[in-house]
Design a protein around this motif. Structure first.
Motif, PDB file in Angstrom:
ATOM      1  N   SER A 206      15.832  29.597 -18.156  1.00 43.64           N
ATOM      2  CA  SER A 206      15.331  30.967 -18.267  1.00 43.64           C
ATOM      3  C   SER A 206      15.431  31.496 -19.692  1.00 43.64           C
ATOM      4  O   SER A 206      14.812  32.497 -20.023  1.00 43.64           O
ATOM      5  N   ARG A 207      16.184  30.823 -20.543  1.00 41.35           N
ATOM      6  CA  ARG A 207      16.336  31.261 -21.936  1.00 41.35           C
ATOM      7  C   ARG A 207      15.383  30.560 -22.904  1.00 41.35           C
ATOM      8  O   ARG A 207      15.411  30.833 -24.096  1.00 41.35           O
ATOM      9  N   VAL A 208      14.560  29.677 -22.409  1.00 39.27           N
ATOM     10  CA  VAL A 208      13.648  28.940 -23.284  1.00 39.27           C
ATOM     11  C   VAL A 208      12.568  29.861 -23.843  1.00 39.27           C
ATOM     12  O   VAL A 208      12.223  29.772 -25.024  1.00 39.27           O
ATOM     13  N   GLY A 209      12.044  30.753 -23.022  1.00 37.93           N
ATOM     14  CA  GLY A 209      10.996  31.671 -23.475  1.00 37.93           C
ATOM     15  C   GLY A 209      11.433  32.533 -24.655  1.00 37.93           C
ATOM     16  O   GLY A 209      10.739  32.575 -25.685  1.00 37.93           O
ATOM     17  N   PRO A 210      12.570  33.225 -24.568  1.00 32.77           N
ATOM     18  CA  PRO A 210      13.027  33.997 -25.734  1.00 32.77           C
ATOM     19  C   PRO A 210      13.323  33.130 -26.952  1.00 32.77           C
ATOM     20  O   PRO A 210      13.132  33.575 -28.092  1.00 32.77           O
ATOM     21  N   LEU A 211      13.766  31.901 -26.735  1.00 30.47           N
ATOM     22  CA  LEU A 211      14.016  31.002 -27.861  1.00 30.47           C
ATOM     23  C   LEU A 211      12.717  30.672 -28.586  1.00 30.47           C
ATOM     24  O   LEU A 211      12.639  30.753 -29.817  1.00 30.47           O
ATOM     25  N   VAL A 212      11.684  30.329 -27.835  1.00 33.50           N
ATOM     26  CA  VAL A 212      10.382  30.018 -28.443  1.00 33.50           C
ATOM     27  C   VAL A 212       9.816  31.262 -29.127  1.00 33.50           C
ATOM     28  O   VAL A 212       9.221  31.178 -30.199  1.00 33.50           O
ATOM     29  N   ASN A 213      10.039  32.412 -28.547  1.00 35.72           N
ATOM     30  CA  ASN A 213       9.530  33.657 -29.118  1.00 35.72           C
ATOM     31  C   ASN A 213      10.215  33.989 -30.444  1.00 35.72           C
ATOM     32  O   ASN A 213       9.635  34.659 -31.291  1.00 35.72           O
ATOM     33  N   SER A 214      11.443  33.531 -30.632  1.00 34.78           N
ATOM     34  CA  SER A 214      12.164  33.844 -31.867  1.00 34.78           C
ATOM     35  C   SER A 214      11.806  32.929 -33.027  1.00 34.78           C
ATOM     36  O   SER A 214      12.222  33.193 -34.161  1.00 34.78           O
ATOM     37  N   TRP A 215      11.073  31.872 -32.787  1.00 37.76           N
ATOM     38  CA  TRP A 215      10.697  30.955 -33.868  1.00 37.76           C
ATOM     39  C   TRP A 215       9.747  31.644 -34.836  1.00 37.76           C
ATOM     40  O   TRP A 215       8.795  32.304 -34.440  1.00 37.76           O
TER      41      TRP A 215
ATOM     42  N   PRO B 164       4.662  40.947 -40.828  1.00 37.46           N
ATOM     43  CA  PRO B 164       4.690  40.124 -39.611  1.00 37.46           C
ATOM     44  C   PRO B 164       3.533  40.467 -38.677  1.00 37.46           C
ATOM     45  O   PRO B 164       3.241  41.630 -38.432  1.00 37.46           O
ATOM     46  N   SER B 165       2.866  39.442 -38.242  1.00 36.44           N
ATOM     47  CA  SER B 165       1.751  39.632 -37.321  1.00 36.44           C
ATOM     48  C   SER B 165       2.089  38.940 -36.005  1.00 36.44           C
ATOM     49  O   SER B 165       2.974  38.103 -35.930  1.00 36.44           O
ATOM     50  N   VAL B 166       1.350  39.284 -34.998  1.00 36.18           N
ATOM     51  CA  VAL B 166       1.572  38.723 -33.669  1.00 36.18           C
ATOM     52  C   VAL B 166       0.884  37.363 -33.601  1.00 36.18           C
ATOM     53  O   VAL B 166      -0.318  37.244 -33.873  1.00 36.18           O
ATOM     54  N   ASP B 167       1.637  36.357 -33.268  1.00 39.55           N
ATOM     55  CA  ASP B 167       1.087  35.013 -33.098  1.00 39.55           C
ATOM     56  C   ASP B 167       0.631  34.889 -31.646  1.00 39.55           C
ATOM     57  O   ASP B 167       1.448  34.786 -30.728  1.00 39.55           O
ATOM     58  N   VAL B 168      -0.676  34.908 -31.428  1.00 42.21           N
ATOM     59  CA  VAL B 168      -1.236  34.921 -30.076  1.00 42.21           C
ATOM     60  C   VAL B 168      -0.942  33.606 -29.352  1.00 42.21           C
ATOM     61  O   VAL B 168      -0.636  33.614 -28.155  1.00 42.21           O
ATOM     62  N   ASP B 169      -1.009  32.497 -30.056  1.00 51.11           N
ATOM     63  CA  ASP B 169      -0.736  31.202 -29.416  1.00 51.11           C
ATOM     64  C   ASP B 169       0.711  31.113 -28.941  1.00 51.11           C
ATOM     65  O   ASP B 169       0.992  30.640 -27.841  1.00 51.11           O
ATOM     66  N   ARG B 170       1.622  31.568 -29.782  1.00 49.51           N
ATOM     67  CA  ARG B 170       3.039  31.540 -29.383  1.00 49.51           C
ATOM     68  C   ARG B 170       3.278  32.489 -28.213  1.00 49.51           C
ATOM     69  O   ARG B 170       4.023  32.180 -27.291  1.00 49.51           O
ATOM     70  N   GLN B 171       2.644  33.629 -28.236  1.00 48.86           N
ATOM     71  CA  GLN B 171       2.775  34.590 -27.148  1.00 48.86           C
ATOM     72  C   GLN B 171       2.253  33.998 -25.841  1.00 48.86           C
ATOM     73  O   GLN B 171       2.843  34.180 -24.780  1.00 48.86           O
ATOM     74  N   TYR B 172       1.171  33.239 -25.925  1.00 51.25           N
ATOM     75  CA  TYR B 172       0.619  32.579 -24.752  1.00 51.25           C
ATOM     76  C   TYR B 172       1.606  31.540 -24.204  1.00 51.25           C
ATOM     77  O   TYR B 172       1.822  31.453 -22.993  1.00 51.25           O
ATOM     78  N   VAL B 173       2.229  30.774 -25.090  1.00 48.04           N
ATOM     79  CA  VAL B 173       3.201  29.757 -24.671  1.00 48.04           C
ATOM     80  C   VAL B 173       4.412  30.416 -24.017  1.00 48.04           C
ATOM     81  O   VAL B 173       4.910  29.961 -22.980  1.00 48.04           O
ATOM     82  N   VAL B 174       4.892  31.510 -24.598  1.00 50.47           N
ATOM     83  CA  VAL B 174       6.051  32.214 -24.036  1.00 50.47           C
ATOM     84  C   VAL B 174       5.718  32.774 -22.658  1.00 50.47           C
ATOM     85  O   VAL B 174       6.514  32.674 -21.719  1.00 50.47           O
ATOM     86  N   GLN B 175       4.541  33.343 -22.499  1.00 51.98           N
ATOM     87  CA  GLN B 175       4.144  33.858 -21.183  1.00 51.98           C
ATOM     88  C   GLN B 175       4.035  32.728 -20.168  1.00 51.98           C
ATOM     89  O   GLN B 175       4.432  32.888 -19.008  1.00 51.98           O
ATOM     90  N   TYR B 176       3.507  31.591 -20.590  1.00 48.53           N
ATOM     91  CA  TYR B 176       3.403  30.442 -19.691  1.00 48.53           C
ATOM     92  C   TYR B 176       4.794  29.963 -19.251  1.00 48.53           C
ATOM     93  O   TYR B 176       5.024  29.676 -18.081  1.00 48.53           O
TER      94      TYR B 176
END
Length: 135
Positions: A64-73, A82-94
């Motif tokens: 359950s902590r993998v999503g926030p970890l990926v989001n912090s990269w 800083p801009s929003v990385d749409v691809d990373r956001q998509y991966v975190v949501q997935y």
């Protein structure tokens, strides 16, 4: 998943057998040899089952902590705002929506469920012990 289910069923059946014996005749557990015999074959598999379930719940909690970890990269090397990385956001949501973790028969195993099972087991054990030594 199937082996966990069989282990849980065997532990539950053993506990029901002990409860049935104590409710029929509480004096059978007055002898220390009988207590050692019953608890010696009942509790080690049950404690092993609870240990395995706690380890499975730990895997679920870590997943359950993998999503926030990926989001912090921070993979962008630019010093711009800083801009929003749409691809990373998509991966975190997935990752968050897939609810990765350990499942047993379609039910997600978490620490709360394991703690609840251990509480019920302790309450039943206390009831049986108090019934045995009450008479």
């Amino acid at each position: 998943s199937g082996s966990f289910f069989l282990t849980a069923a065997a532990c539950f059946a053993s506990m029901l057998l002990l409860a049935e014996r104590i409710l029929q005749d509480p004096t059978i557990m007055q002898d220390w040899r009988q207590i050692t015999l019953w608890l010696g074959w009942l509790y080690p598999p049950t404690l092993f089952f609870f240990y395995a379930m706690l380890r499975a719940a730990a895997v679920t909690e870590k997943a359950s902590r993998v999503g926030p970890l990926v989001n912090s990269w921070n993979l962008q090397e630019s010093d711009d705002a800083p801009s929003v990385d749409v691809d990373r956001q998509y991966v975190v949501q997935y990752i968050n929506q897939s609810q990765a973790g350990f499942f047993m028969k379609g039910v997600r195993i978490t620490g709360f469920e394991v703690q609840k099972m251990m509480y019920y087991f302790a309450a039943l054990t206390f009831t049986l012990v108090s019934r045995t030594f009450n008479r």
